[in-house]
Design a protein around this motif. Structure first.
Motif, PDB file in Angstrom:
ATOM      1  N   ALA A  36      54.291   0.360  89.548  1.00  0.00           N
ATOM      2  CA  ALA A  36      54.589  -0.572  88.367  1.00  0.00           C
ATOM      3  C   ALA A  36      53.328  -0.576  87.528  1.00  0.00           C
ATOM      4  CB  ALA A  36      55.058  -1.834  88.648  1.00  0.00           C
ATOM      5  N   ARG A  37      53.631  -0.756  86.157  1.00  0.00           N
ATOM      6  CA  ARG A  37      52.389  -0.518  85.383  1.00  0.00           C
ATOM      7  C   ARG A  37      52.550  -1.405  83.924  1.00  0.00           C
ATOM      8  NH1 ARG A  37      52.925   4.743  81.770  1.00  0.00           N
ATOM      9  NH2 ARG A  37      55.037   4.479  81.362  1.00  0.00           N
ATOM     10  N   PHE A  38      51.513  -1.710  83.414  1.00  0.00           N
ATOM     11  CA  PHE A  38      51.357  -2.275  82.039  1.00  0.00           C
ATOM     12  C   PHE A  38      50.983  -1.089  81.137  1.00  0.00           C
ATOM     13  CE2 PHE A  38      50.323  -6.255  84.319  1.00  0.00           C
ATOM     14  CZ  PHE A  38      51.260  -6.974  83.864  1.00  0.00           C
ATOM     15  N   PHE A  39      51.755  -1.131  79.929  1.00  0.00           N
ATOM     16  CA  PHE A  39      51.274   0.013  78.977  1.00  0.00           C
ATOM     17  C   PHE A  39      51.379  -0.553  77.626  1.00  0.00           C
ATOM     18  CE2 PHE A  39      55.802   0.035  79.038  1.00  0.00           C
ATOM     19  CZ  PHE A  39      56.282   0.543  77.910  1.00  0.00           C
ATOM     20  N   CYS A  40      50.645   0.027  76.954  1.00  0.00           N
ATOM     21  CA  CYS A  40      50.388  -0.333  75.295  1.00  0.00           C
ATOM     22  C   CYS A  40      51.383   0.580  74.495  1.00  0.00           C
ATOM     23  CB  CYS A  40      49.048  -0.027  74.841  1.00  0.00           C
ATOM     24  SG  CYS A  40      48.681  -0.749  73.026  1.00  0.00           S
ATOM     25  N   PRO A  41      52.166  -0.100  73.651  1.00  0.00           N
ATOM     26  CA  PRO A  41      53.273   0.532  73.008  1.00  0.00           C
ATOM     27  C   PRO A  41      52.536   1.305  71.781  1.00  0.00           C
ATOM     28  CG  PRO A  41      53.395  -1.790  72.728  1.00  0.00           C
ATOM     29  CD  PRO A  41      52.375  -1.417  73.623  1.00  0.00           C
ATOM     30  N   THR A  42      51.422   1.058  71.410  1.00  0.00           N
ATOM     31  CA  THR A  42      50.660   1.663  70.320  1.00  0.00           C
ATOM     32  C   THR A  42      49.781   2.606  70.525  1.00  0.00           C
ATOM     33  OG1 THR A  42      49.115  -0.151  69.946  1.00  0.00           O
ATOM     34  CG2 THR A  42      51.283  -0.285  68.589  1.00  0.00           C
ATOM     35  N   CYS A  43      48.997   2.695  71.702  1.00  0.00           N
ATOM     36  CA  CYS A  43      48.064   3.557  72.148  1.00  0.00           C
ATOM     37  C   CYS A  43      48.268   4.368  73.471  1.00  0.00           C
ATOM     38  CB  CYS A  43      46.758   3.022  71.895  1.00  0.00           C
ATOM     39  SG  CYS A  43      46.227   1.756  73.040  1.00  0.00           S
ATOM     40  N   PRO A  44      47.621   5.042  74.045  1.00  0.00           N
ATOM     41  CA  PRO A  44      48.152   5.546  75.274  1.00  0.00           C
ATOM     42  C   PRO A  44      47.143   4.879  76.657  1.00  0.00           C
ATOM     43  CG  PRO A  44      46.123   6.923  74.133  1.00  0.00           C
ATOM     44  CD  PRO A  44      46.807   5.756  73.292  1.00  0.00           C
ATOM     45  N   MET A  55      50.013 -12.914  80.583  1.00  0.00           N
ATOM     46  CA  MET A  55      50.393 -12.126  79.481  1.00  0.00           C
ATOM     47  C   MET A  55      48.894 -11.320  79.466  1.00  0.00           C
ATOM     48  SD  MET A  55      51.509 -14.527  76.517  1.00  0.00           S
ATOM     49  CE  MET A  55      51.160 -13.767  75.262  1.00  0.00           C
ATOM     50  N   GLU A  56      48.789  -9.900  79.079  1.00  0.00           N
ATOM     51  CA  GLU A  56      47.772  -9.019  79.001  1.00  0.00           C
ATOM     52  C   GLU A  56      47.871  -8.404  77.923  1.00  0.00           C
ATOM     53  OE1 GLU A  56      45.309  -8.472  81.568  1.00  0.00           O
ATOM     54  OE2 GLU A  56      46.425  -9.934  83.064  1.00  0.00           O
ATOM     55  N   PHE A  57      46.681  -8.064  77.347  1.00  0.00           N
ATOM     56  CA  PHE A  57      46.382  -7.450  76.291  1.00  0.00           C
ATOM     57  C   PHE A  57      45.610  -6.350  76.326  1.00  0.00           C
ATOM     58  CE2 PHE A  57      47.168 -12.023  75.094  1.00  0.00           C
ATOM     59  CZ  PHE A  57      47.950 -11.968  74.229  1.00  0.00           C
ATOM     60  N   CYS A  58      45.990  -5.238  75.402  1.00  0.00           N
ATOM     61  CA  CYS A  58      45.354  -3.876  75.335  1.00  0.00           C
ATOM     62  C   CYS A  58      43.845  -4.083  74.950  1.00  0.00           C
ATOM     63  CB  CYS A  58      46.051  -3.110  74.356  1.00  0.00           C
ATOM     64  SG  CYS A  58      45.116  -1.201  74.637  1.00  0.00           S
ATOM     65  N   PRO A  59      43.014  -3.548  76.038  1.00  0.00           N
ATOM     66  CA  PRO A  59      41.504  -3.756  75.766  1.00  0.00           C
ATOM     67  C   PRO A  59      41.078  -2.968  74.537  1.00  0.00           C
ATOM     68  CG  PRO A  59      41.842  -2.361  77.726  1.00  0.00           C
ATOM     69  CD  PRO A  59      43.136  -2.806  77.089  1.00  0.00           C
ATOM     70  N   THR A  60      41.740  -1.716  74.010  1.00  0.00           N
ATOM     71  CA  THR A  60      41.649  -0.884  72.944  1.00  0.00           C
ATOM     72  C   THR A  60      42.075  -1.578  71.678  1.00  0.00           C
ATOM     73  OG1 THR A  60      42.053   0.739  74.531  1.00  0.00           O
ATOM     74  CG2 THR A  60      41.771   1.637  72.380  1.00  0.00           C
ATOM     75  N   CYS A  61      43.433  -1.759  71.626  1.00  0.00           N
ATOM     76  CA  CYS A  61      43.916  -2.059  70.304  1.00  0.00           C
ATOM     77  C   CYS A  61      44.122  -3.624  70.133  1.00  0.00           C
ATOM     78  CB  CYS A  61      44.962  -1.065  69.936  1.00  0.00           C
ATOM     79  SG  CYS A  61      46.489  -1.435  70.953  1.00  0.00           S
ATOM     80  N   LEU A  86      50.537  -6.060  76.013  1.00  0.00           N
ATOM     81  CA  LEU A  86      51.065  -5.051  76.889  1.00  0.00           C
ATOM     82  C   LEU A  86      52.211  -5.182  77.460  1.00  0.00           C
ATOM     83  CD1 LEU A  86      47.717  -4.433  79.232  1.00  0.00           C
ATOM     84  CD2 LEU A  86      48.573  -2.943  77.201  1.00  0.00           C
ATOM     85  N   GLN A  87      53.271  -4.095  77.438  1.00  0.00           N
ATOM     86  CA  GLN A  87      54.611  -4.323  78.103  1.00  0.00           C
ATOM     87  C   GLN A  87      54.524  -3.847  79.732  1.00  0.00           C
ATOM     88  OE1 GLN A  87      57.174  -2.074  75.758  1.00  0.00           O
ATOM     89  NE2 GLN A  87      56.844  -3.185  73.898  1.00  0.00           N
ATOM     90  N   TYR A  88      55.568  -4.323  80.335  1.00  0.00           N
ATOM     91  CA  TYR A  88      55.782  -3.999  81.759  1.00  0.00           C
ATOM     92  C   TYR A  88      56.640  -2.896  82.029  1.00  0.00           C
ATOM     93  CZ  TYR A  88      56.747  -4.861  86.697  1.00  0.00           C
ATOM     94  OH  TYR A  88      56.870  -4.789  87.893  1.00  0.00           O
ATOM     95  N   ALA A  89      56.464  -2.166  82.933  1.00  0.00           N
ATOM     96  CA  ALA A  89      57.123  -0.974  83.372  1.00  0.00           C
ATOM     97  C   ALA A  89      57.511  -1.091  84.931  1.00  0.00           C
ATOM     98  CB  ALA A  89      56.692   0.561  82.906  1.00  0.00           C
ATOM     99  N   VAL A  93      47.207   2.786  79.743  1.00  0.00           N
ATOM    100  CA  VAL A  93      47.990   2.548  80.832  1.00  0.00           C
ATOM    101  C   VAL A  93      47.173   1.670  81.986  1.00  0.00           C
ATOM    102  CG1 VAL A  93      49.598   3.351  82.784  1.00  0.00           C
ATOM    103  CG2 VAL A  93      49.618   4.403  80.261  1.00  0.00           C
ATOM    104  N   CYS A  94      47.845   0.737  82.459  1.00  0.00           N
ATOM    105  CA  CYS A  94      47.220  -0.078  83.719  1.00  0.00           C
ATOM    106  C   CYS A  94      48.026  -0.136  84.734  1.00  0.00           C
ATOM    107  CB  CYS A  94      46.687  -1.532  83.128  1.00  0.00           C
ATOM    108  SG  CYS A  94      46.001  -2.305  84.670  1.00  0.00           S
ATOM    109  N   HIS A  95      47.839   0.791  85.944  1.00  0.00           N
ATOM    110  CA  HIS A  95      48.825   0.642  86.923  1.00  0.00           C
ATOM    111  C   HIS A  95      48.656  -0.626  87.792  1.00  0.00           C
ATOM    112  CE1 HIS A  95      50.147   4.780  86.445  1.00  0.00           C
ATOM    113  NE2 HIS A  95      48.985   5.170  86.250  1.00  0.00           N
TER     114      HIS A  95
END
Length: 111
Positions: free
Chosen positions: A22-30, A1-7, A11-14, A32-34
């Motif tokens: 492939a990347r992790f992205f935050c559903p609430t802020c912009p 499980m990874e968490f957004c460092p900003t908010c 994080l969700q997986y794409a 993105v972690c490739h």
């Protein structure tokens, strides 16, 4: 499980799509972690099996009481036993047996 460092959101997986990795992205802020497609193993480490010390030694068991328990290894009908409370107080005691057959000497336990 990874968490957004900003908010701090989870994080969700794409999955990778066309030329995008492939990347992790935050559903609430912009944020993105490739994710790199290749994993590099830097070094391998051999695991050493730890030697487990018995709960009771042969000296402890020699002077213990005997019972008519059948050894699961050789079928001999007598064994020395010790009882100890390993788990919580509302659980039954664990009984440790040692076969009295000189050729066998097998140890087993019943919970």
């Amino acid at each position: 499980m990874e968490f957004c460092p900003t908010c701090g959101m989870l994080l969700q997986y794409a999955l990778p799509h066309l030329d995008r990795p492939a990347r992790f992205f935050c559903p609430t802020c912009p944020y993105v972690c490739h994710i790199e497609s290749k994993v590099k193993i830097k070094r391998r480490q051999r695991l050493v099996k730890k030697v487990i010390e018995p709960i009771f030694s042969k000296d402890d068991m020699k002077n213990g009481p005997t019972t008519e328990a059948t050894c699961p290894n050789c079928g001999f009908g007598k064994a020395v036993f010790q009882q100890i409370q390993i788990r919580s107080a509302d659980e039954p005691m664990s009984t440790f047996y040692w076969c009295l057959n000189e050729k066998c000497g097998h140890q087993w336990r019943e919970d």
